[in-house]
Design a protein around this motif. Structure first.
Motif, PDB file in Angstrom:
ATOM      1  N   GLU A   1       0.906  -1.338   0.133  1.00 24.80           N
ATOM      2  CA  GLU A   1      -0.189   0.074  -0.126  1.00 24.80           C
ATOM      3  C   GLU A   1       0.889   1.350   0.284  1.00 24.80           C
ATOM      4  OE1 GLU A   1      -3.684  -0.511   2.431  1.00 24.80           O
ATOM      5  OE2 GLU A   1      -2.405  -2.087   3.262  1.00 24.80           O
TER       6      GLU A   1
ATOM      7  N   HIS B   1       0.883  -0.976  -6.457  1.00 26.91           N
ATOM      8  CA  HIS B   1      -0.115  -1.454  -5.329  1.00 26.91           C
ATOM      9  C   HIS B   1      -1.121  -2.565  -5.857  1.00 26.91           C
ATOM     10  CE1 HIS B   1      -2.188   2.009  -7.092  1.00 26.91           C
ATOM     11  NE2 HIS B   1      -3.220   1.337  -6.650  1.00 26.91           N
ATOM     12  N   ASP B   2      -1.185  -2.708  -7.046  1.00 30.46           N
ATOM     13  CA  ASP B   2      -2.245  -3.369  -7.844  1.00 30.46           C
ATOM     14  C   ASP B   2      -1.787  -4.618  -8.353  1.00 30.46           C
ATOM     15  OD1 ASP B   2      -4.501  -4.284  -9.187  1.00 30.46           O
ATOM     16  OD2 ASP B   2      -4.145  -2.677 -10.902  1.00 30.46           O
ATOM     17  N   LEU B   3      -2.298  -5.762  -7.695  1.00 24.35           N
ATOM     18  CA  LEU B   3      -2.088  -7.045  -7.978  1.00 24.35           C
ATOM     19  C   LEU B   3      -2.720  -7.494  -9.089  1.00 24.35           C
ATOM     20  CD1 LEU B   3      -1.713  -8.806  -4.196  1.00 24.35           C
ATOM     21  CD2 LEU B   3      -0.249  -8.804  -6.175  1.00 24.35           C
ATOM     22  N   SER B   4      -3.739  -6.907  -9.616  1.00 21.52           N
ATOM     23  CA  SER B   4      -4.450  -7.635 -10.783  1.00 21.52           C
ATOM     24  C   SER B   4      -3.693  -7.823 -11.746  1.00 21.52           C
ATOM     25  CB  SER B   4      -5.745  -6.826 -11.147  1.00 21.52           C
ATOM     26  OG  SER B   4      -5.252  -5.395 -11.427  1.00 21.52           O
TER      27      SER B   4
ATOM     28  N   LEU C   1      -5.231  -8.693   0.908  1.00 21.13           N
ATOM     29  CA  LEU C   1      -4.788  -7.825  -0.320  1.00 21.13           C
ATOM     30  C   LEU C   1      -5.426  -8.479  -1.573  1.00 21.13           C
ATOM     31  CD1 LEU C   1      -3.169  -5.337  -0.453  1.00 21.13           C
ATOM     32  CD2 LEU C   1      -1.193  -6.729  -0.867  1.00 21.13           C
TER      33      LEU C   1
ATOM     34  N   VAL D   1      -8.774  -7.119  -4.215  1.00 23.63           N
ATOM     35  CA  VAL D   1      -8.474  -6.725  -5.735  1.00 23.63           C
ATOM     36  C   VAL D   1      -9.868  -7.081  -6.626  1.00 23.63           C
ATOM     37  CG1 VAL D   1      -7.253  -7.780  -7.752  1.00 23.63           C
ATOM     38  CG2 VAL D   1      -6.129  -7.629  -5.835  1.00 23.63           C
TER      39      VAL D   1
END
Lengths: 444, 320, 336
Positions: free
Chosen positions: C59, C225-228, C266, C270
């Motif tokens: 984050e 910060h974005d796992l997608s 986390l 998502v």
């Protein structure tokens, strides 16, 4: 460079900016005209008024254009010389003595009396100057004996007290032109004459005369108490004001800008020192320092320029630019430059400064009139350059001689108007530039 | 409940004058929205979705060229209201707005509680300051902002908390419709999930309608009942959200759905090649033609937005 | 197939490694008195091989951007060891540091901010070359065109003389990427390269970075910060929380079998494209990420953790346990 061209193109969209540019252009044109027609040394000489260059110019004369107003008909200066001689005779009396008779005539058609009258002799002789007898001929046929004197020094008719007494206590320049039958003292219009009877006592002696009837008006700008044509100062004031304003603005804005950037970039003690100097400098009173320098060291405009720049570098502007540079310092592109190895000075000069140039340009343009005004204020305070004719010095003379009390409005009006036009012109361009460059003011 | 019971927008146009020409940011947009439902407006940057929000709220910049159409809110054409009446009777009391990047727009020198109360006073929705503060406190509790945050300043709050304060500000007057412009795009995943949970809760509890403007399709599915897909200033597809997510019809919608990355699926996300057209001089005919794989000669003429299946409107010749 | 594995086998050497890396910022009052320190990176270790990507996810405020800056040499580590291409980076002087920096490409978050607005694309790309005095003018010109073509800003003529504001966000980011590879680096640090971009161009940019990585066998440190988007664009993931790594493993291991409670939270947060989302609420751990000025005692996640072991997690910082080969997790639940 490109940024400037772009800016000028965009300026064309603002009518006020165009007006401003026209004013600035006129001032620049005036400067060139002044410098070309009256070279520097000539200007200095004229302004100092040495060698009687202003002898034949009236004192405190109003500009000629006042006659354009209805109901005003002030006399102009006119000079009678050998060309105006209508009759002339030379009569040898024997013993080397010659009697010379000359009569000059002129038309006088004004509603006001002239300001002053003087008769200048141009006589050649070795020891004994010619002797003259002067008679004034009025249009209504009167003959007034002016004086009998030696032709070795100019005859200041206006200062002749005997004559004044003789013509009823009026000042000669009034009495000689007054209508004897009018109830009020008004000039009698018509053809006047001056009869000169002279005796030459030497073989090679000769006599020429010039009658100067000083008018109430002179030139476009009028004259001051020292008979100087104000036009000289008004014209020459333009290049001096513009040069001073431009150099001071360049010196002040550029150095402030660069120092602010350096302080922000290096931070730590560099920034601390710059801030400290600025804080001290801001509370230093500029005017008293200038007065001290002017009084004890030099009143040269270039010394003043240097002192003003030196005192203005660490001005409040540092804080303004600092705030902007702090913002830029944190921008990702600066970080990127650091990442690919740009040196400190490269970052300051190639990355930080260019970003703020758009903010600098309007500030720079607006600083110019501020500096012009500062120079004028100094001159009014008596700290003007001792040699140069400037607008501020004209104002100072006007003030010292009570121009407004005496009704010499033009003396104050013209230099003030020029100063105001300068301010207006640069301000109009500056505000338009601010609109163009300042993204917050930009209309989307 | 009627599908356009709360809001009906008809042929809304918003064009701007710039020094390069006319920008047709919103060009003939129509849709309806029922009470308690959420419309998501999806599109790429520069498709006019933020301008649509501003057009609905009549928050217009100075360089407006055209601003036409009809907006019915509870059956009243609010486009016909005068500026003063609109401000007094509609804006904020019935129509609230959470602008883009609002979390950075909080006033740093005013306490959060006072800022939440401010619009209530400005729009004369609360008679006294204490009433406004009380209602602000209520709104803050609603969005999960602890009471002691009211007396703090914005910089003391985290991004998520600030966003909650902004939402509380919009909800304080209990408006029927809230327009949210990218409310979560600057936030971390966990905060984003929190905010979405919050909005969902408010929607269920108070039957508040939302118009959610976003480019993030996956996040939009948290809230969406109806989807409007915008391309180059126009709505190209208008349908139920689930239809859009499962079976998009317009070629652009299909591309958008295919570009959504997924954590679990093995299928690689695709991207839409090319650039969206400029709104300065949008191409004649279908505006997506340049990037469309199924284009044909018909596309030189502009297709109408027509109902192709029940409740589905598509602006494409393929479905006419 | 064989060729690829052989190539991999040969070049599978470690490009970059960090051991117990700490970056602390000291807070001073009046620039003098120390009043505390922000431990933005606190004991982080990882290795990266050539041609591979490690994603560092966390984050905002977890210290991941500081980690990036430390790797780039923009922040000096307080402790720990950095090795790049077999060379130790600690204790380099300013000049060596500068040349080190130029060997690592840097892609930033905000493409518009990352480009000097007053320079043309040509000048932007020439700057690193000029500064590092690489080659003659002709060579520089050629290289600029080459990289523009590589990031698919073609035809080159359409872009080379433009200013950044004339380009779209995606094109700006391509220029940033072009600049990051213009010095032919072996490692690229991409700090949130897509988070400011429109969703529709994100994949395009990631594909581009991936393509360059394969073409030049680059190591990539991808910070997000974005796992997608991770699944298709990365080999390894390190989950960062409160200046430390919570979990570190291969992408598949983490996505399919997350161990650390924070990683699990986390992953579940998502956003997924699913119409059923409208009715379901997400599980989000309560509370906020920790302050790095005064981090919580023990495990930094314990105030928000659902599986807290009282008396252990809130007292002692967990060690990194290897749950599986190549899958380490800093959580007491997996102690051995």
């Amino acid at each position: 460079m490109k940024i400037l061209i772009d800016a000028i193109r965009q300026l064309a969209r603002y009518p006020s900016a165009i007006a401003g540019l026209i004013i600035i252009g006129t001032l620049i044109g005036m400067s060139f005209y002044a410098v070309i027609t009256i070279p520097y040394s000539e200007a200095i000489k004229l302004w100092q008024g040495r060698d009687g260059v202003w002898n034949e110019i009236p004192r405190n004369a109003e500009p000629k254009w006042v006659n354009l107003f209805p109901g005003i008909n002030l006399p102009e200066t006119f000079i009678l010389n050998s060309e105006d001689i209508v009759s002339k005779s030379l009569q040898p009396l024997g013993g080397g003595i010659k009697k010379i008779e000359k009569r000059m005539e002129f038309d006088f058609g004004y509603d006001c009396f002239p300001q002053e009258m003087s008769l200048f002799f141009d006589a050649t002789y070795d020891e004994r100057p010619p002797h003259v007898f002067l008679t004034w001929l009025t249009p209504d046929g009167r003959e007034i004996n002016l004086a009998e004197r030696r032709a070795d020094a100019p005859y200041r008719i206006s200062l002749d007290r005997d004559l004044a007494r003789e013509i009823g206590g009026l000042a000669p320049e009034v009495g000689l032109f007054a209508d004897p039958f009018a109830e009020e003292i008004v000039p009698l219009q018509g053809r006047y004459g001056l009869q000169i009877t002279g005796w030459l006592f030497e073989e090679d002696s000769s006599l020429d005369v010039r009658l100067v009837v000083f008018g109430q008006v002179h030139g476009i700008a009028g004259t001051d108490h020292m008979r100087r044509d104000l036009m000289v100062a008004l014209l020459w004031g333009a290049p001096i004001a513009l040069t001073f304003g431009f150099l001071a603005a360049v010196g002040v804005t550029a150095s402030t800008f660069i120092i602010a950037a350096i302080g922000v970039w290096f931070g730590r003690w560099v920034d601390a020192v710059i801030r400290w100097i600025t804080q001290v400098n801001i509370i230093l009173p500029v005017l008293p320092i200038l007065i001290i320098v002017g009084t004890f060291y030099s009143r040269s405009i270039w010394v003043m320029l240097g002192v003003i720049i030196a005192l203005s570098i660490f001005s409040a502007g540092i804080f303004v630019y600092r705030a902007m540079f702090l913002q830029i310092k944190g921008m990702p592109y600066i970080e990127a430059a650091k990442a690919y190895g740009a040196s400190n000075f490269r970052i300051i000069f190639q990355y930080m400064l260019p970003k703020l140039v758009p903010v600098l340009i309007p500030a720079f343009v607006m600083t110019i009139p501020a500096m012009v005004f500062l120079e004028a204020s100094l001159a009014v305070l008596g700290l003007g350059d001792p040699l140069l004719p400037t607008w501020g010095k004209v104002l100072k003379d006007a003030w010292v001689n009570g121009a407004l009390l005496m009704g010499h409005y033009y003396w104050v009006l013209l230099p003030s108007a020029l100063l105001m036009m300068t301010g207006l012109g640069f301000a109009m361009v500056g505000y338009a530039l601010d609109r163009i460059f300042n993204p917050r003011l930009r209309e989307s | 409940m009627k599908k356009d019971g709360l809001l009906r927008v008809e042929d809304l146009c918003l064009h701007f004058r710039t020094n390069k020409g006319l920008v047709q940011a919103v060009d003939g947009v129509s849709f309806g929205l029922g009470r308690g439902l959420t419309l998501v407006v999806v599109g790429e940057a520069g498709c006019g979705k933020s301008s649509l929000a501003r057009a609905i709220l009549r928050l217009l910049p100075r360089n407006v060229h055209t601003y036409t159409g009809r907006i019915f809110l509870n059956g009243v054409d609010i486009m016909k209201l005068g500026e003063e009446r609109f401000r007094r009777e509609v804006r904020w009391s019935k129509l609230a707005f959470v602008p883009q990047a609002a979390i950075n727009s909080l006033n740093p020198v005013v306490k959060v509680g006072n800022q939440v109360a401010e619009p209530l006073l400005v729009h004369r929705l609360a008679k006294t300051k204490s009433e406004a503060i009380a209602r602000a406190r209520e709104a803050c509790e609603l969005v999960g902002l602890p009471g002691d945050f009211l007396s703090r300043y914005a910089f003391e709050l985290s991004g998520g908390m600030r966003q909650r304060a902004i939402i509380a500000m919009a909800l304080a007057a209990r408006p029927a419709l809230v327009v949210l412009d990218e409310p979560t795009s600057a936030l971390d995943v966990l905060t984003q999930a929190n905010i979405m949970n919050l909005l969902k809760g408010i929607k269920q509890k108070f039957k508040t309608s939302f118009i959610l403007i976003t480019h993030d399709i996956a996040t939009s599915s948290e809230l969406a009942d109806i989807a409007a897909i915008m391309y180059a200033g126009q709505v190209v597809e208008l349908c139920n959200a689930s239809q859009f997510y499962r079976e998009p019809l317009h070629p652009y919608s299909q591309k958008l759905i295919a570009s959504v990355p997924s954590l679990r699926q093995e299928k690689r996300p695709e991207f839409i090649p090319g650039q969206p057209p400029s709104l300065l001089n949008p191409p004649k005919g279908c505006r997506f033609t340049g990037r469309c794989l199924s284009r044909s000669n018909r596309c030189e003429k502009e297709p109408p937005l027509v109902e192709v299946k029940e409740g589905r409107r598509v602006k494409c010749w393929l479905y006419q | 197939m064989l060729a690829v594995s052989v190539r991999r086998g040969v070049e599978n050497k470690i490009l970059f490694s960090a051991k117990d890396l700490c970056t602390w910022f000291e807070l001073r009052r009046w620039g003098f008195f120390r009043v505390g320190s922000v431990k933005a990176v606190d004991g982080v270790s990882f290795e990266l091989r050539r041609g591979e990507t490690i994603t560092i996810v966390g984050e905002s405020g977890c210290g991941k951007s500081t980690l990036a800056k430390t790797i780039l040499g923009l922040c000096l580590p307080a402790r720990g060891e950095l090795n790049f291409d077999g060379k130790r980076l600690n204790g380099l002087n300013t000049r060596q540091m500068r040349s080190h920096r130029s060997k690592i490409g840097y892609i930033q978050q905000d493409p518009y901010g990352a480009l000097p607005p007053f320079m043309t694309v040509r000048r932007i790309l020439e700057e690193p070359l000029r500064i590092n005095k690489t080659g003659k003018k002709e060579e520089m010109k050629r290289r600029v065109r080459e990289v523009l073509a590589e990031v698919k800003l073609t035809p080159v003529e359409d872009f080379i003389d433009k200013f950044p504001h004339m380009l779209s966000g995606g094109q700006q980011q391509r220029v940033v990427i072009a600049r990051s590879i213009v010095m032919k680096p072996r490692l690229i640090v991409a700090d949130e390269p897509i988070s400011m971009l429109d969703a529709s161009v994100r994949i395009e940019i990631l594909e581009l970075i991936r393509g360059l990585q394969h073409a030049h066998n680059l190591g990539v440190i991808y910070i997000t910060h974005d796992l997608s988007t991770v699944r298709h664009f990365s080999e390894h993931i390190a989950v960062m929380y409160g200046a430390k790594f919570a979990e570190k493993a291969k992408v598949k291991d983490i996505l399919d079998n997350p161990l650390h409670p924070y990683t699990r939270a986390l992953l579940s947060a998502v956003p997924k494209l699913d119409p059923a989302n409208v009715t379901t609420f997400k599980e989000v751990p309560p509370g906020e990420p920790p302050s790095l000025l005064k981090p919580p005692s023990g495990c930094r996640f314990h105030p928000r953790c659902y599986a807290i072991i009282k008396g252990l997690c809130d007292v002692e910082s967990p060690l990194e346990f290897e749950a599986k080969k190549g899958h380490s997790v800093a959580c007491w639940l997996y102690r051995k």
